[in-house]
Design a protein around this motif. Structure first.
Motif, PDB file in Angstrom:
ATOM      1  N   ASP A 184      -2.235   3.858 -20.508  1.00  0.00           N
ATOM      2  CA  ASP A 184      -2.562   3.310 -21.833  1.00  0.00           C
ATOM      3  C   ASP A 184      -2.676   1.803 -21.698  1.00  0.00           C
ATOM      4  OD1 ASP A 184      -2.525   5.675 -23.625  1.00  0.00           O
ATOM      5  OD2 ASP A 184      -0.460   5.847 -22.912  1.00  0.00           O
ATOM      6  N   GLY A 185      -3.887   1.295 -21.954  1.00  0.00           N
ATOM      7  CA  GLY A 185      -4.136  -0.128 -21.760  1.00  0.00           C
ATOM      8  C   GLY A 185      -3.294  -1.012 -22.674  1.00  0.00           C
ATOM      9  N   VAL A 186      -2.917  -2.179 -22.161  1.00  0.00           N
ATOM     10  CA  VAL A 186      -2.176  -3.176 -22.946  1.00  0.00           C
ATOM     11  C   VAL A 186      -2.977  -4.475 -22.959  1.00  0.00           C
ATOM     12  CG1 VAL A 186       0.074  -2.144 -22.426  1.00  0.00           C
ATOM     13  CG2 VAL A 186      -0.844  -3.902 -20.912  1.00  0.00           C
ATOM     14  N   GLU A 187      -2.620  -5.371 -23.859  1.00  0.00           N
ATOM     15  CA  GLU A 187      -3.381  -6.618 -23.991  1.00  0.00           C
ATOM     16  C   GLU A 187      -3.056  -7.620 -22.902  1.00  0.00           C
ATOM     17  OE1 GLU A 187      -3.280  -8.437 -27.803  1.00  0.00           O
ATOM     18  OE2 GLU A 187      -4.073  -6.675 -28.853  1.00  0.00           O
ATOM     19  N   LYS A 188      -1.804  -7.632 -22.434  1.00  0.00           N
ATOM     20  CA  LYS A 188      -1.423  -8.605 -21.407  1.00  0.00           C
ATOM     21  C   LYS A 188      -0.224  -8.097 -20.623  1.00  0.00           C
ATOM     22  CE  LYS A 188       1.550 -11.292 -24.489  1.00  0.00           C
ATOM     23  NZ  LYS A 188       1.891 -12.642 -25.015  1.00  0.00           N
ATOM     24  N   LEU A 189      -0.035  -8.694 -19.470  1.00  0.00           N
ATOM     25  CA  LEU A 189       1.096  -8.362 -18.604  1.00  0.00           C
ATOM     26  C   LEU A 189       1.934  -9.608 -18.353  1.00  0.00           C
ATOM     27  CD1 LEU A 189      -0.669  -6.125 -15.900  1.00  0.00           C
ATOM     28  CD2 LEU A 189       0.680  -5.346 -17.849  1.00  0.00           C
ATOM     29  N   GLY A 190       3.215  -9.394 -18.069  1.00  0.00           N
ATOM     30  CA  GLY A 190       4.115 -10.521 -17.821  1.00  0.00           C
ATOM     31  C   GLY A 190       4.564 -10.586 -16.368  1.00  0.00           C
ATOM     32  N   GLY A 191       5.533 -11.443 -16.112  1.00  0.00           N
ATOM     33  CA  GLY A 191       6.049 -11.625 -14.761  1.00  0.00           C
ATOM     34  C   GLY A 191       7.085 -10.587 -14.396  1.00  0.00           C
ATOM     35  N   THR A 192       7.468 -10.544 -13.127  1.00  0.00           N
ATOM     36  CA  THR A 192       8.482  -9.594 -12.662  1.00  0.00           C
ATOM     37  C   THR A 192       8.939  -9.998 -11.261  1.00  0.00           C
ATOM     38  OG1 THR A 192       8.998  -7.233 -12.398  1.00  0.00           O
ATOM     39  CG2 THR A 192       6.884  -7.971 -11.532  1.00  0.00           C
ATOM     40  N   GLU A 193       9.892  -9.241 -10.729  1.00  0.00           N
ATOM     41  CA  GLU A 193      10.313  -9.399  -9.333  1.00  0.00           C
ATOM     42  C   GLU A 193      10.141  -8.053  -8.642  1.00  0.00           C
ATOM     43  OE1 GLU A 193      14.025 -11.042  -6.562  1.00  0.00           O
ATOM     44  OE2 GLU A 193      14.067 -11.296  -8.734  1.00  0.00           O
ATOM     45  N   HIS A 194       9.689  -8.074  -7.396  1.00  0.00           N
ATOM     46  CA  HIS A 194       9.400  -6.836  -6.680  1.00  0.00           C
ATOM     47  C   HIS A 194       9.827  -6.965  -5.218  1.00  0.00           C
ATOM     48  CE1 HIS A 194       7.244  -3.075  -5.809  1.00  0.00           C
ATOM     49  NE2 HIS A 194       6.857  -3.661  -4.690  1.00  0.00           N
ATOM     50  N   THR A 195      10.362  -5.876  -4.664  1.00  0.00           N
ATOM     51  CA  THR A 195      10.736  -5.846  -3.247  1.00  0.00           C
ATOM     52  C   THR A 195       9.981  -4.723  -2.547  1.00  0.00           C
ATOM     53  OG1 THR A 195      12.941  -6.710  -3.724  1.00  0.00           O
ATOM     54  CG2 THR A 195      12.649  -5.577  -1.614  1.00  0.00           C
ATOM     55  N   MET A 196       9.344  -5.058  -1.408  1.00  0.00           N
ATOM     56  CA  MET A 196       8.544  -4.099  -0.650  1.00  0.00           C
ATOM     57  C   MET A 196       9.417  -3.036   0.017  1.00  0.00           C
ATOM     58  SD  MET A 196       5.389  -5.378  -0.644  1.00  0.00           S
ATOM     59  CE  MET A 196       4.646  -6.974  -1.008  1.00  0.00           C
ATOM     60  N   LEU A 197       8.870  -1.832   0.133  1.00  0.00           N
ATOM     61  CA  LEU A 197       9.487  -0.802   0.961  1.00  0.00           C
ATOM     62  C   LEU A 197       9.352  -1.178   2.447  1.00  0.00           C
ATOM     63  CD1 LEU A 197       8.121   2.504  -0.646  1.00  0.00           C
ATOM     64  CD2 LEU A 197      10.459   1.632  -0.786  1.00  0.00           C
ATOM     65  N   PRO A 198      10.183  -0.579   3.317  1.00  0.00           N
ATOM     66  CA  PRO A 198       9.951  -0.749   4.755  1.00  0.00           C
ATOM     67  C   PRO A 198       8.658  -0.046   5.152  1.00  0.00           C
ATOM     68  CG  PRO A 198      11.700   0.858   4.349  1.00  0.00           C
ATOM     69  CD  PRO A 198      11.377   0.239   3.026  1.00  0.00           C
ATOM     70  N   ASP A 199       8.057  -0.508   6.226  1.00  0.00           N
ATOM     71  CA  ASP A 199       6.754   0.002   6.655  1.00  0.00           C
ATOM     72  C   ASP A 199       6.924   1.337   7.392  1.00  0.00           C
ATOM     73  OD1 ASP A 199       4.289   0.409   8.193  1.00  0.00           O
ATOM     74  OD2 ASP A 199       3.781  -1.624   7.557  1.00  0.00           O
ATOM     75  N   MET A 200       6.441   2.420   6.773  1.00  0.00           N
ATOM     76  CA  MET A 200       6.630   3.751   7.354  1.00  0.00           C
ATOM     77  C   MET A 200       5.858   3.914   8.674  1.00  0.00           C
ATOM     78  SD  MET A 200       4.261   6.383   5.130  1.00  0.00           S
ATOM     79  CE  MET A 200       4.774   5.921   3.489  1.00  0.00           C
ATOM     80  N   ILE A 201       4.755   3.182   8.837  1.00  0.00           N
ATOM     81  CA  ILE A 201       3.988   3.291  10.077  1.00  0.00           C
ATOM     82  C   ILE A 201       4.766   2.644  11.219  1.00  0.00           C
ATOM     83  CG2 ILE A 201       1.724   2.966  11.135  1.00  0.00           C
ATOM     84  CD1 ILE A 201       1.785   4.523   8.432  1.00  0.00           C
ATOM     85  N   GLU A 202       5.435   1.537  10.928  1.00  0.00           N
ATOM     86  CA  GLU A 202       6.251   0.911  11.954  1.00  0.00           C
ATOM     87  C   GLU A 202       7.441   1.804  12.308  1.00  0.00           C
ATOM     88  OE1 GLU A 202       6.810  -3.577  12.301  1.00  0.00           O
ATOM     89  OE2 GLU A 202       8.845  -2.884  11.934  1.00  0.00           O
ATOM     90  N   ILE A 203       8.021   2.446  11.311  1.00  0.00           N
ATOM     91  CA  ILE A 203       9.147   3.346  11.561  1.00  0.00           C
ATOM     92  C   ILE A 203       8.718   4.470  12.512  1.00  0.00           C
ATOM     93  CG2 ILE A 203      10.675   5.057  10.483  1.00  0.00           C
ATOM     94  CD1 ILE A 203      10.598   3.145   7.963  1.00  0.00           C
ATOM     95  N   GLY A 204       7.546   5.060  12.236  1.00  0.00           N
ATOM     96  CA  GLY A 204       7.018   6.098  13.118  1.00  0.00           C
ATOM     97  C   GLY A 204       6.728   5.578  14.513  1.00  0.00           C
ATOM     98  N   SER A 205       6.272   4.336  14.595  1.00  0.00           N
ATOM     99  CA  SER A 205       5.998   3.722  15.910  1.00  0.00           C
ATOM    100  C   SER A 205       7.271   3.615  16.735  1.00  0.00           C
ATOM    101  CB  SER A 205       5.386   2.325  15.722  1.00  0.00           C
ATOM    102  OG  SER A 205       4.199   2.372  14.957  1.00  0.00           O
ATOM    103  N   TRP A 206       8.378   3.228  16.089  1.00  0.00           N
ATOM    104  CA  TRP A 206       9.643   3.065  16.828  1.00  0.00           C
ATOM    105  C   TRP A 206      10.227   4.413  17.228  1.00  0.00           C
ATOM    106  CZ3 TRP A 206       7.839  -1.057  17.796  1.00  0.00           C
ATOM    107  CH2 TRP A 206       7.737  -2.173  16.970  1.00  0.00           C
ATOM    108  N   ILE A 207      10.011   5.456  16.425  1.00  0.00           N
ATOM    109  CA  ILE A 207      10.447   6.805  16.821  1.00  0.00           C
ATOM    110  C   ILE A 207       9.712   7.209  18.104  1.00  0.00           C
ATOM    111  CG2 ILE A 207      10.472   9.256  16.199  1.00  0.00           C
ATOM    112  CD1 ILE A 207      10.654   8.398  13.249  1.00  0.00           C
TER     113      ILE A 207
END
Length: 436
Positions: free
Chosen positions: A223-246
């Motif tokens: 559902d569309g909104v008129e505007k968005l605000g700020g936030t804080e976000h943390t990235m997940l670990p990289d699953m491709i790198e995890i598979g590489s180390w396995i």
């Protein structure tokens, strides 16, 4: 051009922390263009592709401040739209495939978005149709200059609609979602990609004030909104790198612990490696790989037929790890068919492995049969060139297990997706040297 010199045949030991997810970062960084307010992002990987995108955002007028390693603030309150039509942008945009995802946010917020035909890995055709067909359904007018391969979309106001995507494209879905959050009315996206990184994007947009439901499924309702605000976000670990180390641990018969892997977001990755006979132990939110001193044996299907491992859209097995699976299979007991469905050029690196002594039959551009050596015959060191990010790391793993000293050229491809890989590998006992 940089080169890695690798002395193979050494056992590794210790802990390794996966970097922030490359594929998530490229989506999340483009989303900062949707608001003039401050956004803080953590666990950003320090890799070439991500740094190129940050540089592009700075040239677009986004204010970027580094708070600490991997943590930045972004504020797009004075975007320079003239840069989009400059010759400089035509060069910058081509250097990174992820740049395509600035189009949706720019179109939604400013009514226009442009991009030159983007580059990236040479792994086969990677169409942009899903991106632009979705934006056109939201009301954008599309234009393309064949002469300079420059795409553009424009709209006074986007309007919500129903759409059934022809393919569950991750970047295509991300682009459409970022456009639809500021569109007028409701948008339904069916056959949407539902990878954890796309879920992360949707959760971040919801924290910014968007209204997205169905997150994690293949039907998103926005559902569309008129505007968005700020936030804080943390990235997940990289699953491709995890598979590489396995894969690295198994091939070098090493005991490794991969820390803070976000188990719930790994999908089929642990189970797919287990099908190759690799022990993947869950220890809290870590993965522990014991030393496979007696090797590992490929399972068969329950009717006794040869195991086939193939890629598929999430929650299927990610295509980015098929190259790793293929390399790991070269030293297993048994045989496996690798079926790369999505990209027709991704298996062409196997000729390098055959040169090293691997038993691989390339059936066609999409399928390869691997007959494992069971460590009775080690791979032999050689000189090779990295064709793309994932094949490059696969060759690196092969070199670390091989007898003798190997050379890998064009390592800039590996640096595009792996942060300080040589430094991190040396910390767990690898004999690897970077030569400029």
């Amino acid at each position: 051009m940089g080169t890695f010199k690798i002395e193979g045949g050494h056992r590794l030991k210790g802990k390794i922390q996966p970097q922030g997810a490359k594929n998530e970062a490229l989506q999340i960084l483009c989303a900062v263009l949707l608001t003039p307010e401050l956004i803080t992002i953590n666990n950003i990987p320090d890799i070439v592709d991500v740094n190129k995108l940050i540089s592009l955002l700075i040239k677009l007028g986004v204010k970027v401040e580094k708070l600490a390693k991997g943590s930045y603030t972004f504020q797009a309150d004075d975007v320079n739209l003239k840069y989009l039509e400059s010759d400089e942008f035509k060069v910058d945009g081509r250097g990174l495939r992820g740049s395509i995802m600035i189009v949706g946010p720019l179109l939604a917020r400013f009514g226009k978005g442009y991009i030159p035909k983007p580059g990236g890995d040479k792994i086969g055709r990677r169409r942009l149709d899903t991106h632009f067909e979705g934006l056109i359904k939201l009301g954008a007018k599309f234009r393309y200059s064949r002469e300079d391969q420059f795409y553009g979309v424009e709209a006074e106001k986007l309007k919500g609609t129903y759409m059934l995507l022809e393919e569950a494209s991750v970047t295509g879905t991300a682009n459409i979602v970022m456009a639809a959050v500021l569109a007028e009315g409701q948008t339904t996206i069916y056959n949407a990609a539902c990878e954890p990184y796309l879920q992360q994007l949707c959760k971040m947009l919801n924290r910014m004030g968007a209204k997205i439901s169905g997150v994690g499924s293949n039907m998103l309702i926005i559902d569309g909104v008129e505007k968005l605000g700020g936030t804080e976000h943390t990235m997940l670990p990289d699953m491709i790198e995890i598979g590489s180390w396995i894969g690295l641990a198994a091939m070098t018969k090493s005991e490794l612990t991969i820390t803070n892997v976000s188990w719930n977001d790994l999908g089929l990755i642990p189970e797919t490696f287990r099908k190759l006979g690799i022990t993947v132990e869950k220890q809290g939110d870590d993965i522990h790989i014991p030393a496979h001193t007696d090797g590992y044996e490929i399972q068969s299907f329950i009717d006794g037929s040869i195991l086939t491992i193939s890629d598929a859209p999430w929650p299927g097995f990610t295509p980015d790890l098929l190259s790793i699976i293929l390399v790991v299979a070269t030293q297993a007991r048994g045989s496996v068919l690798i079926h790369q469905k999505m990209f027709e050029s991704r298996l062409f690196f196997v000729d390098k492995l055959i040169d090293m002594g691997a038993k691989i039959i390339l059936c066609d551009p999409h399928r390869a049969t691997v007959i494992g050596h069971d460590f009775k015959s080690t791979l032999k060191a050689t000189t090779m060139t990295s064709p793309d990010i994932r094949a490059g790391v696969s060759l690196l793993i092969a070199a670390l297990s091989a007898k003798g000293t190997s050379t890998i050229q064009n390592i800039e491809q590996i640096d595009r997706g792996y942060e300080n890989i040589d430094e991190r590998l040396r910390a767990i006992g690898s004999h690897i040297e970077r030569v400029e």
